[in-house]
Write an enzyme that holds these catalytic residues in place. Structure first.
Site, short mmCIF file in Angstrom:
data_model
loop_
_atom_site.label_atom_id
_atom_site.label_comp_id
_atom_site.label_asym_id
_atom_site.label_seq_id
_atom_site.Cartn_x
_atom_site.Cartn_y
_atom_site.Cartn_z
N GLY A 1 0.95 72.11 50.91
CA GLY A 1 -0.32 72.61 50.52
C GLY A 1 -0.94 73.88 51.57
O GLY A 1 -1.95 74.56 50.97
N GLU B 1 4.47 67.76 54.23
CA GLU B 1 5.63 68.22 53.36
C GLU B 1 5.48 69.65 52.80
O GLU B 1 5.11 70.15 51.67
CB GLU B 1 5.19 67.33 51.93
CG GLU B 1 5.55 66.02 52.27
CD GLU B 1 4.96 65.02 51.07
OE1 GLU B 1 4.54 65.45 49.92
OE2 GLU B 1 5.08 63.90 51.19
N GLY C 1 5.92 73.47 51.56
CA GLY C 1 6.86 74.18 50.99
C GLY C 1 6.57 75.69 50.99
O GLY C 1 7.11 76.35 51.76
N TYR D 1 0.20 81.28 36.33
CA TYR D 1 -0.99 81.03 37.34
C TYR D 1 -1.65 82.14 37.60
O TYR D 1 -2.65 82.23 38.63
CB TYR D 1 -0.34 80.57 38.61
CG TYR D 1 0.58 79.36 38.74
CD1 TYR D 1 0.01 78.12 38.51
CD2 TYR D 1 1.88 79.64 39.09
CE1 TYR D 1 0.96 77.05 38.43
CE2 TYR D 1 2.59 78.39 39.00
CZ TYR D 1 2.48 77.33 39.04
OH TYR D 1 3.25 76.26 38.90
N CYS E 1 10.67 89.03 25.48
CA CYS E 1 9.76 89.33 24.18
C CYS E 1 8.49 88.37 24.19
O CYS E 1 8.45 87.67 23.47
CB CYS E 1 10.63 89.18 22.95
SG CYS E 1 11.93 90.16 22.91
N GLU E 2 7.44 88.87 25.16
CA GLU E 2 6.41 87.81 25.18
C GLU E 2 5.28 89.14 25.78
O GLU E 2 5.56 89.36 26.79
CB GLU E 2 6.50 86.79 26.24
CG GLU E 2 7.68 85.76 25.96
CD GLU E 2 6.81 84.49 25.34
OE1 GLU E 2 5.78 84.42 25.17
OE2 GLU E 2 7.73 83.53 24.98
N TYR F 1 8.54 78.92 44.98
CA TYR F 1 8.21 78.91 43.52
C TYR F 1 8.53 80.23 42.78
O TYR F 1 8.19 80.67 41.80
CB TYR F 1 6.85 78.48 43.19
CG TYR F 1 6.83 77.28 44.09
CD1 TYR F 1 7.07 75.92 43.75
CD2 TYR F 1 5.75 77.46 45.21
CE1 TYR F 1 6.68 75.13 44.45
CE2 TYR F 1 5.17 76.23 45.93
CZ TYR F 1 5.80 74.88 45.77
OH TYR F 1 5.58 73.92 46.18
#
Ligand code: LLP
Length: 438
Positions: free
Chosen positions: A249, A283, A285, A326, A352-353, A381
C-alpha cells in the site's frame, strides 16, 4: 551511457537534448527495435527503491515480500530476487512465476480471499513461508489438506482492522469492515484459538493489508497498533507469533508530488515494532516498481470534434486499464520535444469504448501523427492488468539496466491469441440430459 545520467535517487527517465531516455538508453532506439506499444522498465530505479525501503527497515528483522500482482514479469522478479526480495503471491500462477524467478519458497507469503485447494496444495508442496488466511473456511481447508499430506502449514490470519484509508479510489480501499477482505476484527481471536487447535496448522504471524496508494503514515500506524493489541491477546493465551505482516500500500508519486517517505514510515512503525522483537513483513508492489515504468505509444491520428481535440494513439485501455478503471492519472509526455504549443487534448486509444482513454483534458505539447508519447508511472498494474480485448496482442516489455536493454517479454502475436481455442472438430461434445417424469 552519459555519465551520471542516473545517480542515486535520480530520474530514471532523464531528457537529453529534447529526447527522453530510460537510464542510458534513448527511448526512440527501443521503439525502432521493438515497436509500440512498449512497456519500458528501469532496473536501477527498481533496485534503488528496494534499497531505500530495505535500509529504512534495517533496525528490525524484516522481509520485503514484493507483491507480484503489481508486475510479474520474470525480468522484474529476477531483479528483485537478486536484491534478496521475497514475494507476496495471490494465485498458483504467481507462485509458479516467483519460484521460476528464483525467489526462495521460505520468502513467499500467500495472500488472497479465494485460494483453491489446488493452489493451497502447490504452496504447501513448495514449502512457503506463510499462508495469509482470510476466512474460517480457508483455515479448515488448509488444515485438512496439511493433515492429509502429513505437512504443517505456517499460518497468519489476515485481520481486517477496520481502518478507513485515504486511497485515491474506492476500489483500492481494503481495510474497512465492509469489504470482502480479511477476518473481521471481532472474530480474529476466536479464529486464532481455532487455528491453534486444528491439526496441520502452525500459527506464525498476524497480517493486515489496509489499501493501496496510501501516502500518509498514520493509517499504517493505526494498523500496527491494532495488530500489536491482537498479538498481546494471543500472548496471554500462550500463543507466540514470529512476525507481523503489514501488507502493501505504500504510495508513489503520479502527479509530481512525493512518494510516501520510507524513512518517515519506518520511524513511526519501527518505534512500535522494535521493542517486540517481531519480524516485520511488508508486501509492497507499486512502491517498488510503479515509478520505474513508462508505456511508449505512437500517435496515429489527430481529430477534432465537439470542442475537443483528440490524440489517437496505438495504446488503449487493454494495454493500460488504470485511467478508465480507477480514473488513474498518468502524465503523458512527448518522447522528443519540439518546442511546440501545449494544448488541452484527450489522449484516446483505438478500442471501441468511450471509456478507452489514457488522459482527459490534458495540456501536452502538440504532437503529429507518427510521433511517440511516453505514458508515465506505469510500472505497477500496467502490463499486469492488460488484456487482449479487441483481439489486440499485449505489448512487449523491455528492462533497461544502465546502457543495456533486455527484451523481457516479446510482443504477443495474433496466432497466440487463438492458439488455445479448439477447432469445431476437436470440440468435446456433452450429451444433453433429458429429464424423465416418474
Ligand atoms: N498485499 C495485498 C494483500 C494486496 O492485496 C495488495 C494489492 C498488495 C499487497 C500490494 O499493494 P501495493 O503495495 O501495490 O499498493 N490495481 C490497483 C491496485 C490494486 C491493489 C490490490 N492489492 C491499481 O492499479 O491502483
Amino acid at each position: 551511457m552519459g555519465e551520471g545520467i542516473l545517480s542515486v535517487g535520480g530520474d530514471p527517465f532523464p531528457r537529453q537534448d529534447g529526447v527522453l531516455f530510460c537510464e542510458g538508453v534513448p527511448l526512440p532506439d527501443l521503439v525502432a527495435r521493438w515497436g509500440t506499444p512498449l512497456y519500458v522498465y528501469s532496473a536501477t530505479a527498481i533496485r534503488e527503491r528496494y534499497t531505500e525501503l530495505d535500509t529504512a527497515l534495517a533496525p528490525v528483522p524484516h522481509l520485503i515480500a514484493y507483491s507480484v500482482k503489481a508486475n510479474g514479469n520474470l525480468g522484474v522478479l529476477r531483479t528483485l530476487a537478486a536484491m534478496g526480495a521475497g514475494a507476496d503471491i495471490v494465485s498458483g500462477g504467481e507462485l509458479h512465476r516467483a519460484l521460476l524467478a528464483g525467489i526462495p519458497a521460505e520468502r513467499i507469503v500467500f495472500s488472497g480471499v479465494g485460494k483453491t485447494v489446488n493452489e493451497l496444495a502447490a504452496a504447501l508442496d513448495a514449502g512457503i513461508r506463510c499462508f495469509n488466511v482470510e476466512s474460517e473456511g480457508e483455515l479448515r481447508a488448509l488444515s485438512d489438506l496439511a493433515e492429509m499430506t502429513d505437512r504443517t502449514a505456517p499460518v497468519a490470519l489476515r485481520v481486517n482492522p477496520n481502518i478507513e484509508t485515504p486511497t485515491p479510489h474506492a476500489y483500492t480501499r481494503t481495510g474497512h469492515a465492509a469489504t470482502k477482505f480479511g477476518i473481521p476484527a471481532e472474530d480474529a481471536l476466536r479464529l486464532y484459538r481455532l487455528a491453534v487447535r486444528l491439526p496441520g496448522i502452525r500459527v506464525v504471524g498476524v497480517d493486515a493489508h489496509i489499501g493501496s496508494q496510501i501516502l500518509e503514515v498514520e493509517p499504517f500506524r493505526r494498523a500496527v497498533v491494532h495488530l500489536l493489541e491482537l498479538i498481546e491477546q494471543l500472548r496471554m493465551d500462550g500463543v507466540e507469533v514470529e512476525h507481523l505482516d503489514l501488507g502493501g500500500g505504500l504510495g508513489i508519486s503520479y502527479e509530481g508530488g512525493e512518494a510516501i517517505s520510507a524513512a518517515a514510515f519506518a520511524e513511526t512503525v519501527l518505534s512500535l515494532i522494535e521493542p517486540t522483537g517481531l519480524t516485520l513483513v511488508m508486501e509492497p508492489g507499486r512502491y517498488l516498481v510503479g515509478e520505474a515504468g513508462v508505456l511508449l505509444t505512437r500517435v496515429l491520428y489527430m481529430k477534432e470534434g465537439g470542442g475537443k481535440r483528440f490524440v489517437i494513439i496505438d495504446a488503449g485501455m487493454n494495454d493500460l486499464l488504470r485511467p478508465s478503471h480507477y480514473a488513474g492519472y498518468h502524465a503523458v509526455d512527448p518522447v522528443e520535444t519540439h518546442g511546440r504549443l501545449r494544448v488541452p487534448v484527450d489522449v484516446v486509444g483505438p478500442i471501441c469504448e468511450t471509456g478507452d482513454f489514457l488522459a482527459l483534458d490534458r495540456e501536452i505539447e502538440l504532437s503529429e501523427p507518427g510521433e511517440l508519447l511516453a505514458i508515465r508511472t506505469v510500472g505497477a498494474y500496467g502490463f499486469s492488468m492488460s488484456s487482449t480485448y479487441n483481439q489486440r496482442p499485449r505489448p512487449a516489455e523491455v528492462l533497461v539496466d544502465r546502457e543495456s536493454a533486455h527484451l523481457v517479454r516479446r510482443r504477443e502475436t495474433v496466432d497466440e491469441l487463438v492458439a488455445a481455442e479448439l477447432a469445431l472438430s476437436d470440440e468435446i461434445t456433452i450429451p444433453i440430459l433429458t429429464t424423465h417424469e416418474s
